[in-house]
Design a protein around this motif. Structure first.
Motif, PDB file in Angstrom:
ATOM      1  N   LEU A   1       0.825  -1.209   0.000  1.00 59.78           N
ATOM      2  CA  LEU A   1       0.000   0.000   0.000  1.00 59.78           C
ATOM      3  C   LEU A   1       0.860   1.261   0.000  1.00 59.78           C
ATOM      4  CD1 LEU A   1      -2.812  -1.056   2.490  1.00 59.78           C
ATOM      5  CD2 LEU A   1      -3.125  -0.479   0.082  1.00 59.78           C
ATOM      6  N   ALA A   2       1.976   1.230   0.731  1.00 56.82           N
ATOM      7  CA  ALA A   2       2.862   2.389   0.763  1.00 56.82           C
ATOM      8  C   ALA A   2       3.514   2.610  -0.600  1.00 56.82           C
ATOM      9  CB  ALA A   2       3.934   2.201   1.834  1.00 56.82           C
ATOM     10  N   ASP A   3       3.981   1.539  -1.213  1.00 57.51           N
ATOM     11  CA  ASP A   3       4.666   1.657  -2.501  1.00 57.51           C
ATOM     12  C   ASP A   3       3.736   2.069  -3.628  1.00 57.51           C
ATOM     13  OD1 ASP A   3       7.222   1.168  -1.776  1.00 57.51           O
ATOM     14  OD2 ASP A   3       7.339  -0.877  -2.542  1.00 57.51           O
ATOM     15  N   ARG A   4       2.488   1.588  -3.608  1.00 58.12           N
ATOM     16  CA  ARG A   4       1.623   1.722  -4.773  1.00 58.12           C
ATOM     17  C   ARG A   4       0.469   2.714  -4.608  1.00 58.12           C
ATOM     18  NH1 ARG A   4       5.636  -0.541  -6.286  1.00 58.12           N
ATOM     19  NH2 ARG A   4       5.755  -2.613  -7.210  1.00 58.12           N
ATOM     20  N   ILE A   5       0.051   2.989  -3.369  1.00 55.11           N
ATOM     21  CA  ILE A   5      -1.146   3.817  -3.193  1.00 55.11           C
ATOM     22  C   ILE A   5      -0.922   4.987  -2.227  1.00 55.11           C
ATOM     23  CG2 ILE A   5      -3.550   3.829  -2.388  1.00 55.11           C
ATOM     24  CD1 ILE A   5      -3.807   0.957  -3.341  1.00 55.11           C
ATOM     25  N   LEU A   6      -0.472   4.714  -1.007  1.00 57.94           N
ATOM     26  CA  LEU A   6      -0.491   5.733   0.046  1.00 57.94           C
ATOM     27  C   LEU A   6       0.783   6.565   0.132  1.00 57.94           C
ATOM     28  CD1 LEU A   6      -2.114   3.671   2.961  1.00 57.94           C
ATOM     29  CD2 LEU A   6      -3.222   5.400   1.527  1.00 57.94           C
ATOM     30  N   GLY A   7       1.930   5.969  -0.124  1.00 58.14           N
ATOM     31  CA  GLY A   7       3.194   6.599   0.224  1.00 58.14           C
ATOM     32  C   GLY A   7       3.548   6.263   1.669  1.00 58.14           C
ATOM     33  N   SER A   8       4.840   6.265   1.982  1.00 54.60           N
ATOM     34  CA  SER A   8       5.279   5.820   3.310  1.00 54.60           C
ATOM     35  C   SER A   8       4.733   6.701   4.436  1.00 54.60           C
ATOM     36  CB  SER A   8       6.810   5.804   3.369  1.00 54.60           C
ATOM     37  OG  SER A   8       7.332   4.834   2.501  1.00 54.60           O
ATOM     38  N   TYR A   9       4.765   8.027   4.226  1.00 59.82           N
ATOM     39  CA  TYR A   9       4.341   8.928   5.308  1.00 59.82           C
ATOM     40  C   TYR A   9       2.893   8.670   5.706  1.00 59.82           C
ATOM     41  CZ  TYR A   9       2.888  13.101   7.803  1.00 59.82           C
ATOM     42  OH  TYR A   9       2.363  13.942   8.746  1.00 59.82           O
ATOM     43  N   ARG A  10       1.999   8.607   4.731  1.00 59.09           N
ATOM     44  CA  ARG A  10       0.587   8.407   5.051  1.00 59.09           C
ATOM     45  C   ARG A  10       0.320   6.987   5.552  1.00 59.09           C
ATOM     46  NH1 ARG A  10      -3.220  10.537   0.339  1.00 59.09           N
ATOM     47  NH2 ARG A  10      -1.770   9.303  -0.941  1.00 59.09           N
ATOM     48  N   ALA A  11       1.050   6.002   5.046  1.00 65.21           N
ATOM     49  CA  ALA A  11       0.870   4.637   5.531  1.00 65.21           C
ATOM     50  C   ALA A  11       1.194   4.559   7.021  1.00 65.21           C
ATOM     51  CB  ALA A  11       1.759   3.674   4.739  1.00 65.21           C
TER      52      ALA A  11
END
Length: 499
Positions: A90-100
C-alpha cells in the motif's frame, strides 16, 4: 527542488538537518520518537496479553490454559506481521510511506482504545485493529529511516542502532506502566495506558514531519488512476468477504481458536515463499539486485530462528516468571510482567554502546552476516541458560531467583541489537528499488514466520519438562548461528554493497 502535492512544503528535509541529531539526520529523532510510543503501546500490551489470556475469568482474564494462552498470543503476533506485506504494498503503490505510517498509527491507537473496553468482543476487535495498523506502520517507518541515508553512508548502521535504542526505550517503559496497572487495577486499565502512548506518538510524528526524507503525498511507485481505483475496490471487497466468511465459519463451529492459529501458521509459511518467488521473477528487478536477494534468504532464515526465541520473552518466559520466578529484588516486590522491561532496559543501555563501537570501527567493523550470526547464538544461549534454574526440582512449586531471567534477557537483548539493527540496515541496502517498502515488509515476514512456528511449539510448554523445552530450542538456535558463520565467505562475496 521537488515539492509535495500541496506545493507548500519541501519533500526533503532542510540540509542543516543532516547531522542535527547526535551526528545523524534530524528525521531520525522524529521516527525514533514515533517508535518509542509505538513500542510503549505494543510491547506494553504484549507483556500483559498472555497473562490476561491465562488469568481466571473471575479475575478479569480469559481463562485459557497456559499453552493455549501462549499459542494465541503468538498467533496474534503472526497476524500483525503478516499484514505488513499489505502495508508495504500500500505504501509503494497507493499511500506513500508517510501516510501509511500515519494511518497505521491511527488504527493502532483505536485498537488499544477498543481493548480498554472490558468485553471479550472488544478485545478481539482491538487486536484486529492493532494488527492492521502495525502492518501499515512497522515496515514503512523502518524504510523511512533507510531513506535518510545514502547507500554508501557509513553512519547507516549506527543510525539504525540509535533508532533501535528509541524502540527499546518504549519497550522498557511500556511494561512498567501497563504491568502495574494490569496487576493492581485491571488488565483493561493497562490496555488504556497503551492507547494513550500511541496517541502521543502520533502527535510528535505529525509535528516533526518536515524533517523526514522522501515524504510525499503520492506513492513512489503509484499505480495509474484506473488500476488504483480497481485495487482499492478489490482490497475493500476482499476484507469484507474475508470477515463474512470467518464469521460464518465461526458461527458454524468450524473456525475454532485452534484452527485459526493453524491457518495463520500455514499462511506465515506460504507468504514469504510466494514473496521471494515474485521478487526473483519480477522483470523490474535487475540481475544485480536478484543476486543480492540470494544471500538475503539466509539472513531471513536467521531472523526467523532468533525471533522465535525473542518473542517467547513475552509468552513462555512471562508464564514462567509468573509461576516459577521470584518477583522481588533487594526486598522490592514487582509485577511479574515487569520482567519484560528488563529486555528493553538492556537494549536501551547497550544500543548506544554498540552504535559507538560500529561508528568507531568504521569499515573495520564485522560483516553484517557475522553480526546477525552472533545475535542468533546469543538468543540460543539465553534459552540454554534457563536449563540450569529449571532443572533438578521434584515438583513445579519452586521459585528461581530473579537474576536468572534477568541474565537470560541480557543475552537476548544484546543479540536483538546485533541482529535487528544489522538486519534492517542490510535490508534497506539489498532491497530492489521497485520493492523498497515491500522488501522491508519481507523482513517483517520473518517475524511472522517466527511467530507462526512459535504458535505451534509453545503448545508443548507445560507438556514437556522446562529443561527439555528451553534446552532443545536454545540448542537449535545456537546451531543455526554457527551455520551462518560457516556461510560467511559466500555471504561476503554476494552481499555487496553490504559490508
Amino acid at each position: 527542488m521537488s515539492h509535495t502535492a500541496t506545493g507548500t512544503e519541501p519533500a526533503q528535509p532542510p540540509p542543516e538537518d543532516d547531522h542535527a541529531f547526535f551526528g545523524q539526520p534530524r528525521g531520525l529523532m522524529t521516527l525514533s520518537g514515533l517508535e518509542v510510543w509505538e513500542r510503549f503501546s505494543f510491547l506494553g500490551m504484549q507483556a500483559i496479553l498472555v497473562l490476561f489470556f491465562a488469568d481466571k475469568v473471575s479475575d478479569g482474564g480469559m481463562g485459557m490454559d497456559p499453552g493455549t494462552a501462549a499459542s494465541v498470543s503468538a498467533a496474534y503476533g503472526t497476524l500483525v506481521y503478516l499484514v505488513s506485506v499489505a502495508g508495504g504494498w500500500l505504501a509503494d503503490r497507493i499511500l506513500g510511506s508517510y501516510r501509511a505510517v500515519l494511518y497505521g498509527g491511527i488504527l493502532i491507537a483505536c485498537g488499544h482504545y477498543a481493548m480498554a473496553v472490558p468485553t471479550a468482543t472488544m478485545t478481539w476487535v482491538g487486536l484486529g485493529l492493532i494488527s492492521a495498523g502495525t502492518g501499515l506502520l512497522k515496515p514503512n517507518v523502518a524504510s523511512m529511516v533507510g531513506k535518510l541515508y545514502r547507500t554508501e553512508d557509513q553512519r547507516r548502521d549506527a543510525g539504525f542502532a540509535l533508532y533501535y535504542m528509541g524502540i527499546n526505550i518504549g519497550a522498557f517503559a511500556g511494561p512498567l506502566v501497563t504491568g502495574w496497572l494490569g496487576e493492581h487495577a485491571s488488565w483493561h486499565w493497562g490496555f488504556s495506558a497503551a492507547a494513550v502512548g500511541m496517541t502521543l506518538g502520533l502527535i510528535q510524528y505529525v509535528a516533526g514531519r518536515r524533517h523526514l526524507a522522501g515524504r510525499k503525498h503520492a506513492a513512489e511507485y503509484a499505480l495509474a488512476p484506473g488500476p488504483m481505483r480497481r485495487a482499492v475496490l478489490t482490497i475493500a471487497a476482499g476484507v469484507v468477504a474475508a470477515a463474512l466468511v470467518a464469521t460464518a465459519l465461526a458461527l458454524a463451529g468450524w473456525l475454532t481458536m485452534d484452527r485459526f492459529v493453524d491457518v495463520l501458521t500455514l499462511l506465515s509459511v506460504i507468504a514469504p515463499v510466494v514473496y521471494f518467488v515474485v521478487m526473483f521473477r519480477s522483470p523490474r528487478v535487475t540481475p544485480e539486485e536478484r543476486g543480492r536477494l540470494r544471500p538475503y534468504v539466509v539472513l531471513f532464515l536467521a531472523s526467523v530462528v532468533f525471533n522465535f526465541i525473542l518473542f517467547q520473552a513475552y509468552s513462555t518466559m512471562m508464564l514462567l516468571a509468573s509461576t516459577n520466578a521470584r518477583t522481588e529484588i533487594f526486598g522490592f516486590h514487582f509485577p511479574a510482567s515487569w520482567y519484560a522491561s528488563a529486555l528493553g532496559a538492556f537494549e536501551v543501555a547497550l544500543a548506544p554502546v554498540v552504535a559507538a563501537v560500529w561508528a568507531r570501527m568504521g569499515p573495520r567493523q564485522p560483516h553484517a552476516s557475522n553480526k546477525i550470526a552472533i545475535g542468533v547464538i546469543l538468543g540460543g544461549l539465553s534459552f540454554l541458560l534457563m536449563v540450569i534454574p529449571t532443572s533438578g526440582h521434584a515438583d513445579d512449586t519452586y521459585r528461581m531467583a530473579a537474576w536468572w531471567i534477568v541474565g537470560s534477557y541480557l543475552l537476548l537483548g544484546l543479540g536483538d541489537i546485533l541482529l535487528e539493527t544489522s538486519g534492517m540496515s542490510a535490508t534497506t541496502k539489498l532491497a530492489p528499488k521497485a520493492f523498497a517498502s515491500q522488501t522491508m515488509a519481507l523482513w517483517f515476514l520473518s517475524l511472522a514466520l517466527a511467530n507462526g512456528i512459535q504458535a505451534q511449539i509453545v503448545k508443548l510448554y507445560g507438556e514437556v519438562s522446562n529443561p527439555a523445552y528451553f534446552g532443545v530450542n536454545g540448542a537449535i538456535a545456537v546451531a543455526a548461528g554457527v551455520a551462518v558463520i560457516a556461510a560467511a565467505p559466500w555471504l561476503k562475496r554476494t552481499m555487496h554493497p553490504v559490508h
